[in-house]
Design a protein around this motif. Sequence first.
Motif, PDB file in Angstrom:
ATOM      1  N   GLU A 127       0.832  -1.200   0.000  1.00  0.00           N
ATOM      2  CA  GLU A 127       0.000   0.000   0.000  1.00  0.00           C
ATOM      3  C   GLU A 127       0.869   1.253   0.000  1.00  0.00           C
ATOM      4  O   GLU A 127       0.594   2.213  -0.727  1.00  0.00           O
ATOM      5  N   ARG A 183      -5.405  -3.517  -8.676  1.00  0.00           N
ATOM      6  CA  ARG A 183      -3.954  -3.509  -8.862  1.00  0.00           C
ATOM      7  C   ARG A 183      -3.393  -4.829  -9.395  1.00  0.00           C
ATOM      8  O   ARG A 183      -2.404  -4.841 -10.107  1.00  0.00           O
ATOM      9  N   PHE A 237       2.407   1.646  -3.384  1.00  0.00           N
ATOM     10  CA  PHE A 237       1.342   2.017  -4.318  1.00  0.00           C
ATOM     11  C   PHE A 237       1.008   3.502  -4.201  1.00  0.00           C
ATOM     12  O   PHE A 237       0.953   4.222  -5.190  1.00  0.00           O
ATOM     13  N   TRP A 243      -6.369   0.648  -6.634  1.00  0.00           N
ATOM     14  CA  TRP A 243      -5.923  -0.247  -5.561  1.00  0.00           C
ATOM     15  C   TRP A 243      -6.670  -1.577  -5.625  1.00  0.00           C
ATOM     16  O   TRP A 243      -6.076  -2.634  -5.506  1.00  0.00           O
TER      17      TRP A 243
END
Length: 182
Positions: free
Chosen positions: A18, A61, A21, A58
Amino acid sequence: METKAEMKKMIFVQTEDETVFVQSIMEHQDTLISIAYSYLRNRHDALEAVQEMTCRAWTKRRSLKNEKAFKSWIIRILIYVCIDEQRRRKRTTPVSNDGLEEVVADFTSASLEDNRIAMWSLLQKIKPKYRHVLLLKYYNDMTLSEIASILGKPEGTIKTWQHKGLEHLRKLMKNRGDWHEN
């Protein structure tokens, strides 16, 4: 059943993913906001669109096959988010555009903002595929190869769409009396 150690490892990996990202998104933040603004014409809505794009990216992804295409991938998602917002606006705020072009045309010494409003109203009349190319090219200073990558089309197609979009824009401007040939 997973042990506590396995669960901690999974949580750490997800948190690490995360963070990477979000950092990747932040690298392109200015470009993303600029693109969203060129579609939505409102800073608050543009920021919300970038936030929505981040959430959608997200959750999807794992569908990104090539990490080198990350920027194009998130821009494509952002464009879809902006299109969704434009559709939502049409459904929820039935505001009449009648007379808007005439009001804008009446300003003979138009300021830069007035010109942008007039141009935006003309761009709304162009086919979406042409409008996307013109917005990305002229409002966001992207190259045709970048646009081709974002839209997933050959560069030749993007050149054609740019040409046809500009041609249509010229016709609209001529009809309004904004176009002066030398």
